[in-house]
Design a protein around this motif. Structure first.
Motif, PDB file in Angstrom:
ATOM      1  N   HIS A  10       1.349   1.801  -0.639  1.00 15.12           N
ATOM      2  CA  HIS A  10       0.457   1.232  -1.650  1.00 15.12           C
ATOM      3  C   HIS A  10      -0.629   0.426  -0.963  1.00 15.12           C
ATOM      4  O   HIS A  10      -0.403  -0.189   0.091  1.00 15.12           O
ATOM      5  CB  HIS A  10       1.221   0.342  -2.621  1.00 15.12           C
ATOM      6  N   ASP A 187      -6.672   4.499  -6.632  1.00 19.92           N
ATOM      7  CA  ASP A 187      -6.775   4.438  -5.172  1.00 19.92           C
ATOM      8  C   ASP A 187      -8.092   5.073  -4.714  1.00 19.92           C
ATOM      9  O   ASP A 187      -8.903   5.535  -5.528  1.00 19.92           O
ATOM     10  CB  ASP A 187      -5.573   5.149  -4.547  1.00 19.92           C
ATOM     11  N   LYS A 193      -2.158   4.936  -9.412  1.00 20.94           N
ATOM     12  CA  LYS A 193      -0.875   4.527  -8.840  1.00 20.94           C
ATOM     13  C   LYS A 193      -0.286   3.340  -9.609  1.00 20.94           C
ATOM     14  O   LYS A 193      -1.013   2.531 -10.179  1.00 20.94           O
ATOM     15  CB  LYS A 193      -1.037   4.168  -7.366  1.00 20.94           C
TER      16      LYS A 193
END
Length: 449
Positions: A10, A187, A193
């Motif tokens: 992440h 992203d 995400k």
């Protein structure tokens, strides 16, 4: 605080820090003599140098005294007995005047306000966009939403940047709590995400409240003992008892307590009660009496709810806390079918002159009772009887509806002067063949003039 692992790489990550007041940084003082810094242990092995040591120590002491400090050390005394003497009163405190920021998440107690500083960091080399952030507290019984940016997402967080916010929550449950922080973002490659992170902490009980109830005649005495279970002193701002319906409460204080009428500003400048850390205890005493407004007691069989305690406190640096106890129960009340009470009694009763007493007979059941017969028991001998019936020995009363009452008068006469008791009034239900006695006892003063 424990953090759960997240699946997959992440760009964003949450960092959580609890916001609370700092504590005083206390250092244990280490006492030493200035000569320890100037001379080594080998100096005592050289007899020539040892002979000059008292003079060197005297020079060191005189130089120290020239700076304004005082000392009573003897320079010729080479022992350690003076090394730990305090040269200044502040030396004993061990306080350097510094405040220490919290180094860990610390203990969280019931009744406090949990305040947390949350930072979501972008550790990647590119910008993330349309970040929706949520923060909530989960307990065993409920979920409390603290922050939700769904309606106004964060437009972007640059590479190496962060977005910070503060959340607060009044802690009202014991046990395990979880601070859940989630982020939904785009992203660099346009992929949406989802990042969840979990931070767990425990909530402990700062106080224990033990109560004891005693009944003295028609007065109920409630004793509440409050004990501090935290590692810091607690200053009790307020310990109030909120009585239930039909009860009046009065706090009982020690004999050395000055009447509040002589202290008009006592409520404003009332000093807090100190509960010392690790088991400090303070006792509170309350006098409870049934209110005389004539309203009936709750009709639940055996119930006797007295009320609850409201407790507020502050820690050493002023952090507030507040607790409310559960309902405190007294001795079970035996539900009576009927109740007899005096409505009107003459203020002056003369010896051997008739007087009237007005009484109220209340039906406390959900059914019709009666008809009744009322008389004054003559079990006592005539020589001992102070107040007698003047007229008919037995009075007849009609039926009384459910949860209703009926008033009647008794014609009495006093044959003895002084403080006397009206006792022995007996009520007999002629339909159910049930006798009710010892329902009322009155004290009156009989004047002989």
């Amino acid at each position: 605080m424990k953090m759960s692992s997240t699946q997959g790489p992440h760009s964003l990550a949450f960092r959580v820090m609890r916001l609370c007041r700092p504590s005083l940084h206390v250092e244990i003082p280490v006492r030493f003599d200035p000569s320890d810094l100037l001379f080594g242990e080998d100096l005592f092995d050289d007899p020539v140098a040892a002979s000059h040591l008292p003079r060197l120590l005297a020079d060191t002491v005189s130089a120290t005294a020239a700076d304004g400090s005082t000392t009573s050390a003897d320079p010729s005394d080479l022992s350690y007995r003076n090394r730990f003497l305090l040269q200044h009163p502040s030396d004993s405190l061990g306080l350097p005047g510094l405040l220490l920021l919290p180094q860990s998440f610390g203990a969280i107690y019931l009744g406090e306000t949990f305040c947390s500083y949350i930072s979501i960091n972008n550790s990647s080399n590119f910008e993330v966009r349309d970040v929706t952030i949520k923060a909530e507290i989960q307990t065993e019984r409920q979920r409390i939403l603290l922050l939700d940016t769904s309606k106004s997402p964060v437009e972007s967080i640059r590479a190496g940047g962060r977005y910070d916010f503060i959340v607060e929550h009044d802690v009202k449950e014991l046990g395990a709590h979880t601070l859940v922080c989630t982020a939904l973002y785009n992203d660099n490659d346009g992929e949406r995400k989802y990042l969840p992170q979990y931070f767990k902490f425990m909530v402990a009980n700062p106080l224990s409240v033990r109560t004891k109830v005693r009944v003295v005649k028609e007065t109920t005495i409630l004793e509440a003992s409050i004990e501090n279970h935290t590692k810091s002193n607690l200053y009790m701002d307020q310990v109030d008892f909120e009585p239930a319906q039909n009860w009046n409460a009065t706090i009982l204080r020690g004999v050395d307590h000055h009447p509040e009428s002589k202290q008009p500003m006592s409520d404003v400048f009332k000093p807090p009660i100190l509960l010392r850390s690790g088991g400090g205890i303070h006792n509170f005493l309350y006098q409870l009496k049934l209110s005389s407004d004539g309203s009936p007691l709750p009709k639940v069989e055996g119930s006797n709810v007295l009320g609850k305690l409201q407790i507020t406190w502050r820690t050493n640096l002023g952090e507030p806390g507040r607790l409310q106890t559960q309902q405190i129960l007294g001795s079970p009340i035996a539900q009576k079918d009927i109740e007899l009470r005096a409505v009107e009694v003459p203020s002056i009763i003369m010896l051997e002159k008739p007087f009237m007493v007005r009484l109220n007979l209340a039906n406390q059941t959900d059914r019709v009772l009666g008809p009744f017969e009322v008389w004054v028991s003559q079990s006592d001998s005539l020589d001992e009887k102070a107040i007698m019936v003047n007229g008919l020995l037995t009075m007849h009363l009609a039926q009384v509806e459910a949860f209703s009452s009926s008033e009647f008068e008794l014609n009495l006469i006093a044959v003895k002067h002084g403080v006397q008791k009206i006792t022995g009034i007996t009520v007999f239900d002629t339909r159910e063949k049930k006798t009710y006695d010892s329902l009322l006892e009155l004290e009156v003063f009989v004047d002989s003039q």
